[in-house]
Design a protein around this motif. Sequence first.
Motif, PDB file in Angstrom:
ATOM      1  N   TYR A  18      18.945  17.848 -43.371  1.00  0.00           N
ATOM      2  CA  TYR A  18      18.789  19.295 -43.235  1.00  0.00           C
ATOM      3  C   TYR A  18      20.087  20.010 -43.599  1.00  0.00           C
ATOM      4  O   TYR A  18      20.070  21.080 -44.207  1.00  0.00           O
ATOM      5  CB  TYR A  18      18.389  19.649 -41.806  1.00  0.00           C
ATOM      6  CG  TYR A  18      16.981  19.247 -41.439  1.00  0.00           C
ATOM      7  CD1 TYR A  18      15.924  20.143 -41.560  1.00  0.00           C
ATOM      8  CD2 TYR A  18      16.707  17.970 -40.962  1.00  0.00           C
ATOM      9  CE1 TYR A  18      14.634  19.784 -41.213  1.00  0.00           C
ATOM     10  CE2 TYR A  18      15.420  17.596 -40.623  1.00  0.00           C
ATOM     11  CZ  TYR A  18      14.388  18.502 -40.748  1.00  0.00           C
ATOM     12  OH  TYR A  18      13.111  18.132 -40.410  1.00  0.00           O
ATOM     13  N   GLY A  33      21.054  27.656 -43.277  1.00  0.00           N
ATOM     14  CA  GLY A  33      19.621  27.589 -43.018  1.00  0.00           C
ATOM     15  C   GLY A  33      19.137  28.852 -42.344  1.00  0.00           C
ATOM     16  O   GLY A  33      19.496  29.956 -42.750  1.00  0.00           O
ATOM     17  N   GLN A  34      18.368  28.690 -41.287  1.00  0.00           N
ATOM     18  CA  GLN A  34      17.809  29.827 -40.556  1.00  0.00           C
ATOM     19  C   GLN A  34      18.578  30.042 -39.261  1.00  0.00           C
ATOM     20  O   GLN A  34      18.725  29.125 -38.451  1.00  0.00           O
ATOM     21  CB  GLN A  34      16.331  29.592 -40.233  1.00  0.00           C
ATOM     22  CG  GLN A  34      15.676  30.755 -39.499  1.00  0.00           C
ATOM     23  CD  GLN A  34      14.218  30.490 -39.180  1.00  0.00           C
ATOM     24  OE1 GLN A  34      13.729  29.382 -39.346  1.00  0.00           O
ATOM     25  NE2 GLN A  34      13.517  31.520 -38.724  1.00  0.00           N
ATOM     26  N   GLU A  75      20.477  20.161 -47.348  1.00  0.00           N
ATOM     27  CA  GLU A  75      19.507  21.048 -48.001  1.00  0.00           C
ATOM     28  C   GLU A  75      19.593  22.489 -47.508  1.00  0.00           C
ATOM     29  O   GLU A  75      18.750  23.315 -47.877  1.00  0.00           O
ATOM     30  CB  GLU A  75      18.099  20.499 -47.775  1.00  0.00           C
ATOM     31  CG  GLU A  75      17.887  19.112 -48.389  1.00  0.00           C
ATOM     32  CD  GLU A  75      16.552  18.490 -48.019  1.00  0.00           C
ATOM     33  OE1 GLU A  75      15.815  19.105 -47.210  1.00  0.00           O
ATOM     34  OE2 GLU A  75      16.253  17.393 -48.528  1.00  0.00           O
ATOM     35  N   ALA A  76      20.603  22.803 -46.684  1.00  0.00           N
ATOM     36  CA  ALA A  76      20.734  24.140 -46.090  1.00  0.00           C
ATOM     37  C   ALA A  76      19.447  24.537 -45.380  1.00  0.00           C
ATOM     38  O   ALA A  76      18.949  25.657 -45.513  1.00  0.00           O
ATOM     39  CB  ALA A  76      21.107  25.181 -47.147  1.00  0.00           C
ATOM     40  N   ALA A  77      18.912  23.599 -44.601  1.00  0.00           N
ATOM     41  CA  ALA A  77      17.647  23.813 -43.901  1.00  0.00           C
ATOM     42  C   ALA A  77      17.801  23.651 -42.390  1.00  0.00           C
ATOM     43  O   ALA A  77      16.823  23.395 -41.688  1.00  0.00           O
ATOM     44  CB  ALA A  77      16.594  22.842 -44.426  1.00  0.00           C
ATOM     45  N   THR A  94      18.460  24.795 -38.448  1.00  0.00           N
ATOM     46  CA  THR A  94      18.226  25.934 -37.571  1.00  0.00           C
ATOM     47  C   THR A  94      19.472  26.107 -36.721  1.00  0.00           C
ATOM     48  O   THR A  94      19.905  25.171 -36.046  1.00  0.00           O
ATOM     49  CB  THR A  94      17.001  25.715 -36.669  1.00  0.00           C
ATOM     50  OG1 THR A  94      15.836  25.568 -37.487  1.00  0.00           O
ATOM     51  CG2 THR A  94      16.806  26.896 -35.729  1.00  0.00           C
ATOM     52  N   HIS A  96      27.998  24.544 -49.027  1.00  0.00           N
ATOM     53  CA  HIS A  96      27.160  25.750 -49.039  1.00  0.00           C
ATOM     54  C   HIS A  96      28.024  27.008 -48.929  1.00  0.00           C
ATOM     55  O   HIS A  96      27.716  28.035 -49.552  1.00  0.00           O
ATOM     56  CB  HIS A  96      26.151  25.706 -47.893  1.00  0.00           C
ATOM     57  CG  HIS A  96      25.215  24.535 -47.950  1.00  0.00           C
ATOM     58  ND1 HIS A  96      24.498  24.207 -49.081  1.00  0.00           N
ATOM     59  CD2 HIS A  96      24.882  23.603 -47.012  1.00  0.00           C
ATOM     60  CE1 HIS A  96      23.765  23.134 -48.838  1.00  0.00           C
ATOM     61  NE2 HIS A  96      23.982  22.755 -47.596  1.00  0.00           N
TER      62      HIS A  96
END
Length: 296
Positions: free
Chosen positions: A125, A153-154, A128-130, A132, A19
Amino acid sequence: MVAVGFVGLGDMGSRMVPHLLRANHRVSVFDVVPGRIDAMTALGAVGADSPAAAARDADVVISAVMSADIPGAHLGEGGILAGMRPGAALAVLSTTTPAMLQSLASQMPAGVHLVDAPLIGGVRYASEAALTVLLAGSDDATALAEPILDAFGQVVRVGPLGSGVAYKLITNVVVMAAEAGLREALDLADVLGASYQTTLDLLARGPMAAVVKRALDRDNPRALRDSAVDFDVLLAAGGEDNLPISAAGRRRLWAATEATSPPPVFVDLTSHATALPRFRNEPGRGQAGEPGLHGE
């Protein structure tokens, strides 16, 4: 383009570095396993021969090693801190204890910023760059690290240095109790002669659905031992007397971890291979998809 150092290319790190590369950052990587470095250089990263070399000239250094490996990866002549320059930021992603983080903070070079940024979410996660990211530290330090960590992600800012580690451990109490509870539910299925498959199907219909889904994910390479080690970290921080459910969960997961050879991966938590010893060698009893009380 930002110069990023990344140390620790295991199940999570190897899925996070791509990423950063897609975001056009210049990424220098290190891991104790040479093949992991090779896999990342094939994608465009620059290989380093030590943590210090990966950190040298980086604006932000990301450390993604197991808690027990933090001293070796960060300290000494070849450690991350030896390679960092004033004005750079170090982001520690490890699930670790407040004491370990504080020890590291006390040895930071002058002018180098430190944030703790542990993660919520597993391998899928990360891919998928998901994730936290629980970001904690001073305003100056988090301002440096957040734009880089945002690739994963976030990012949620949770407070001053140490808050990320604290909230990660707090959330782990619930997540890991659920993991151990899932194994214990299957233990009871063995005792009662019930079916693993029916048990898992029923649990997947309620609030345990996410736990069951993760436990059945055969694309998740996480070693079950890593979950047992996370229990060790949790109890080192909180104490067994204060966390009796976690203490019991640790005993069960370590028993499951030591049940098979080769060592089990996370999906084996739902298999007969990690059953209680007296049921482990009874084929046909409790296996997913095999007859039980409900006659599947």
